[in-house]
Design an enzyme around this catalytic site. Structure first.
Site, PDB file in Angstrom:
ATOM      1  N   GLU A 404      29.761  38.492  36.152  1.00 31.53           N
ATOM      2  CA  GLU A 404      30.874  37.747  36.745  1.00 31.53           C
ATOM      3  C   GLU A 404      31.278  36.505  35.984  1.00 31.53           C
ATOM      4  O   GLU A 404      31.869  35.582  36.560  1.00 31.53           O
ATOM      5  CB  GLU A 404      30.505  37.342  38.177  1.00 31.53           C
ATOM      6  N   ASN A 405      31.010  36.412  34.688  1.00 30.59           N
ATOM      7  CA  ASN A 405      31.364  35.210  33.928  1.00 30.59           C
ATOM      8  C   ASN A 405      32.715  34.661  34.407  1.00 30.59           C
ATOM      9  O   ASN A 405      33.683  35.407  34.557  1.00 30.59           O
ATOM     10  CB  ASN A 405      31.463  35.534  32.442  1.00 30.59           C
ATOM     11  N   GLU A 438      32.659  41.614  41.345  1.00 35.77           N
ATOM     12  CA  GLU A 438      32.706  40.557  40.336  1.00 35.77           C
ATOM     13  C   GLU A 438      33.766  39.514  40.664  1.00 35.77           C
ATOM     14  O   GLU A 438      33.587  38.324  40.375  1.00 35.77           O
ATOM     15  CB  GLU A 438      32.953  41.152  38.948  1.00 35.77           C
TER      16      GLU A 438
END
Length: 1015
Positions: A404-405, A438
């Protein structure tokens, strides 16, 4: 990270790591002798350092600050007569903590006999915990990286980190791994004073075990001061799929293309640049990425400007906007020749999807649903998405399912890409679920992050719960909220009913299924007892209060309590913390026992921890009790919609009395729509009433509660708390069942009995009973797929065909073989429905020979869709030819075999779940353990589980115990997983001894004799 499907997908999975990949990481084993390994390591690293320094000094990049005024010190290690000469002006470190002084950097360890020449590190960091000292906190990073993707795979780096002093200290401690520092460039200066010599650094120290770099100062730093530490360094684009690493793919012409991507969670940002690599140490980041002009780069924020690199033709600097305050594990970079499609969200957020050029059309579905889900979550949380853009990238080599940056989510290809011509309906749902998961993290996990990994369950539990909300928004016809009990609760129930389970809240850098599945299950429970409006209001207040900061679960409980009290959904004297601590701070869950009075109108309700196997000699004496929200309805006026608690059972109460139930000749059902995380066991009379209702008119009971009744009954019998004759009678109504969710619950549970009996004389009797209930389902859905059917009907057909072929139903096997043969005859024009491919491929290959297997391998090599590659990899493990399986295992773990490192586990699991392949996989794992270390560090526990989870004989148990004693202690990170596996196998052996006879007796009573007829 992604959810059960994401980080814990069994699609997880390589060649031995080359010496260049072990500059500064924990040593967990060797592939060659110590001396040879040292020789290779020193030789390689010396070459790498020389190459790096040549590139460093001969190519223009960020100019280093002036060197310190004191003359450099050089270190010349003593060389034993039998060792290769190692002369260099670089500083040397060992795998232990060492103090060194030098001019240019850190290289590989000298021979062990030389280690006494190095002074041990006696710093504060060494004497403290594995966590960083609390004396400093980072405020801002400047990170400049030039990854030589198409060159020698090194990374030329420069970092500045601005810090605030919280406590007086003479040490600056950062995390560092797989990095060579140029010590002559390391400077410390007060913020705002770039000129001058800066503060003197007395020594550079390295603690390889804890991955620390320590700068020892001559003078202490005082509280309140702000300083900037800067340095140049040399890194490596490794092939370990962590840190800043390399990946490849082949374009439409077969040319290999290189790219670089990152995976930093939990502790691998330190492999890209020196940093304070803990989730609670947030800062802002100014990122500069160098790239060749035929490539693009991506990071968390949009590009601010792109400038040519002076003196390096064809190279550009991408300078990114400064990030918001965030944790290091959420920083991300991708440098590639990928292409993109884009749209906007709410007219102001750029939303892009990126893939290798030939796969871009497969990203259309993600681009369709992603913006809608992102927009919805902003409304759901009443909190705008805080970044100006959102990129999603499909990476060819990627260890987790997805990550999930912040503003740059990364995915395995088949979890972001979908081709309706090739991919099945469940692939589409998987893509939607992963994308929603995400995107939920952009708020829960990114905007507010855990102070430490003990609360990682908040990240993953909420994202796993909210993914269902997001998918239901964009695909309401899928009825995904009904599927929650199958995908999150039922499987988790089995794992959490082991004495070796663990609480949700515990110290773990990497979340497991307890965090994902149990976490999401108790959050779903909470949403029902608080009410959706109160939950959302509490979440909004929590996010507003802690945005760009860190929090713990008690912070969330406080805000939810305030919202629930304001809404009147929680009594004023009761707090969310009091309730939820019983679910997060202790492991396991209760079975609620409902004993009705003689007239049926009241019931005594009690609770105890549910264990599959009770051990009277267990050392755990904790009194497990929970705050339990009781919901129920009766036959007289059934209402399955009332999911807020009618009665609270306190953790201090041995039992409660529930009144107002229907008369004794009418059933009651507790835990409506299975909204709460507990099992229910009734008295025998009520069980009989439920069985009769199912046989007479099962539709009178809610679909989800039918699944709950089946799952509870069969697992209660597995644990010896309900006669198998009762549980199996529950399943006899199934030929009348038309809904997917109850069928899936039944077959998933009956699968355990099948696995236990598969190699016993009772299997024939069980197979005949299973055919009795499965064939009517098979006949009703037919072998031919109808892709226009509702999604759950498509799933029902998949389940029916899979089981019918597994049970060797002749019509199913004939259809599978014919469909595959037609495809072999005309490979370019397959008529096999994407939904049926898994069943057709597996059983056609199982019933065929080398020709069928080789054809599948050719199709795997030619496949351009990730989901198709996975199906083929799994299907090739179905063959019954031992030599093909042995060859397949060797290929999966050999470099250059066209099976990606990430997919080796998929191959191993496919072979291990095959009756013919299981002993081969078990032997392979034992014989090759020492050669597979690089794989084992990521997937070792899952490999052992895949091959041994169905072991059920004393001999098998003995083998697993011996294996555990001999090998798995080398991988301490899997101690919990192995403890659970050993307990499961112990339970399987106990089941054979105590439950086998029950099942056999019931089968024979129904006319399914396990013996051949006599004259």
């Amino acid at each position: 990270m992604g959810s059960s499907g994401r980080e814990e997908l069994s699609v997880e999975a390589a060649e031995s790591p080359p010496a260049r990949d072990t500059l500064f990481r924990k040593y967990r084993g060797c592939y060659v002798s110590r001396g040879v390994g040292l020789l290779l390591g020193v030789t390689f690293v010396s070459g790498m350092v020389a190459t790096g320094l040549l590139v460093y000094y001969l190519t223009p990049h960020v100019p280093p600050p002036p060197p310190p005024p004191s003359p450099p010190l050089s270190y010349q290690p003593h060389t034993p007569a039998n060792a290769t000469t190692f002369t260099t002006t670089t500083t040397t470190t060992t795998a232990a903590s060492q103090q060194v002084q030098g001019t240019e950097g850190v290289t590989a360890a000298p021979p062990s006999s030389d280690r006494d020449l190095l002074t041990e590190d006696k710093s504060e960091a060494k004497q403290g915990s594995p966590r960083l000292p609390r004396s400093l906190r980072p405020l801002h990073y400047l990170v400049k990286l030039q990854p030589l993707i198409n060159g020698n795979l090194s990374i030329l780096g420069y970092v500045e980190v601005e810090m605030e002093v919280l406590e007086a200290t003479t040490n600056i401690t950062l995390h560092i791994a797989d990095i060579i520092t140029h010590n002559d460039t390391i400077r410390l200066r007060p913020l705002g004073k770039p000129a001058g010599p800066g503060l003197a650094i007395a020594a550079h120290q390295y603690d390889a075990e804890r991955e620390f770099y320590v700068a020892q100062l001559k003078e202490p730093l005082r509280p309140g001061g702000r300083y900037v530490l800067s340095m140049h360094f040399l890194g490596l684009l490794n092939d370990l799929m962590k840190g800043f690493y390399r990946s490849t793919y082949r374009d439409a012409d077969g040319t290999e293309k290189r790219l670089a991507a990152t995976q930093f969670q939990a502790t691998d940002a330190r492999r890209a640049f020196p940093c304070f690599d803990e989730p609670g140490l947030k800062a802002t980041f100014e990122v500069h990425l160098a790239r060749q002009d035929n490539m693009t780069s991506l990071s968390n924020m949009p590009i601010k400007e792109t400038l040519p690199m002076a003196g390096q033709e064809g190279w550009l600097w991408d300078h990114y906007q400064t990030t918001v305050n965030m944790s290091t594990y959420l920083l991300a970079f991708v440098v590639s020749d990928f292409v993109s499609m884009n749209t906007t969200v709410n007219d102001n957020i750029l939303f892009r999807v990126w893939t290798q050029p030939s796969a871009l059309h497969q990203a259309s579905y993600s681009l369709d649903i992603g913006p809608r889900i992102l927009s919805y979550f902003a409304t759901f949380f009443n909190q705008s998405y805080p970044l100006p853009k959102m990129d999603m990238v499909a990476i060819p080599d990627f260890a987790p399912g997805a990550m999930e940056n912040w503003g740059l989510a990364t995915y395995r290809e088949f979890l972001m890409l979908y081709d309706p011509r090739v991919s099945a309906a469940n692939n589409k749902q998987l893509v939607a679920s992963v994308v929603a998961h995400e995107l939920a993290h952009q708020w829960f996990g990114n905007l507010v992050s855990p102070r430490w990994w003990t609360d990682i369950w908040l990240n993953e539990g909420f994202a796993s719960y909210l993914e269902y909300i997001g998918v239901d928004l964009v695909e309401p016809s899928w009825r995904i909220l009904e599927q929650f009990v199958l995908k999150r609760i039922h499987g988790m129930f089995t794992a959490d009913s082991l004495a070796s389970s663990h609480p949700i809240r515990h110290n773990a850098e990497h979340a497991d299924r307890v965090a994902y599945d149990k976490g999401s299950s108790i959050i779903r429970m909470m949403s029902h007892f608080l009410g959706d409006a109160a939950l959302r209001r509490g979440l909004t207040h929590y996010l507003n209060h802690f945005k760009y900061d860190n929090a713990e679960q008690d912070d969330l409980w406080r805000h939810l309590t305030e919202a629930a009290h304001a809404a009147g959904t929680l009594p004023p004297e009761l707090s969310v913390k009091a309730i939820m601590d019983t679910w997060t701070l202790q492991m396991g869950y209760p079975v609620i026992r409902v004993e009705r009075s003689p007239d049926g109108t009241s019931a005594s309700v009690s609770q105890e921890r549910f264990l599959l196997v009770k051990d009277d000699s267990a050392e755990d004496t904790h009194d497990y009790k929970w705050w339990v929200p009781l919901t129920y309805t009766g036959q007289q006026r059934p209402d399955f919609s009332q999911t807020q608690p009618q009665v609270w059972m306190k953790d201090s109460e041995a039992q409660v009395t529930v009144k107002g139930l229907p008369p004794k000749d009418q059933w009651v059902i507790f835990n409506l729509q299975q909204t709460s995380y507990y099992r229910v066991n009734y008295d025998q009379h009520n069980w009989n009433l439920l069985i009769q209702q199912l046989l007479n008119d099962h539709s009178a009971i809610h679909t989800v509660n039918r699944a709950q009744i089946i799952d509870d009954a069969l697992d209660l019998s597995r644990a010896g708390q309900l006669p198998y004759s009762t549980a199996l009678e529950v399943t006899t109504y199934l030929p009348r069942e038309a809904e997917y969710v109850p069928w899936a619950a039944a077959l998933d549970n009956l699968g355990y009995i099948r696995d236990m009996l598969r190699h016993t004389t009772a299997y024939g009797a069980l197979r005949r009973y299973l055919l009795d209930i499965v064939v009517p389902l098979y006949d009703s859905v037919g072998f031919q797929d109808h892709e226009s059917d509702p999604l759950l009907d498509q799933y029902k057909r998949q389940k029916a065909l899979s089981w019918a072929c597994e049970l060797e139903h002749s019509d199913c096997l004939a259809n599978a073989a014919a469909s595959y043969a037609a495809w072999m005859a005309d490979p370019d024009n397959t008529s096999i429905s994407p939904n049926l491919k898994s069943t057709v491929y597996c059983h056609a290959i199982a019933e065929g020979g080398e020709e069928e297997w080789t054809f599948a391998w050719g199709q795997y090599l030619a496949a351009a869709v990730g989901s198709e590659k996975v199906k083929l990899l799994q299907a090739m493990g179905c063959t019954k030819r031992p030599w093909l399986l042995s060859r397949y295992l060797e290929m999966a773990f050999s470099p250059g075999s066209d099976i990606r490192k990430q997919d080796a586990l998929t191959v191993f699991s496919a072979v291990a779940t095959n009756d013919v392949g299981r002993p081969l996989a078990w032997t392979f794992l034992q014989d090759r353990w020492d050669d597979l270390r690089d794989f084992l560090e990521r997937t070792g526990a899952r490999m052992v589980r895949a091959v041994s989870r169905n072991f059920n004989t004393p001999l098998h148990r003995k083998e697993l115990d011996e294996f555990h004693e001999s090998h798995t202690r080398q991988l301490p990170q899997y101690a919990q997983d192995m403890a659970q596996l050993l307990e499961e196998v112990k339970g399987n052996v106990a089941w054979q001894e105590t439950r086998y006879g029950e099942v056999l007796a019931w089968l024979e009573a129904r006319g399914h004799d396990h013996m051949l007829p006599s004259h």
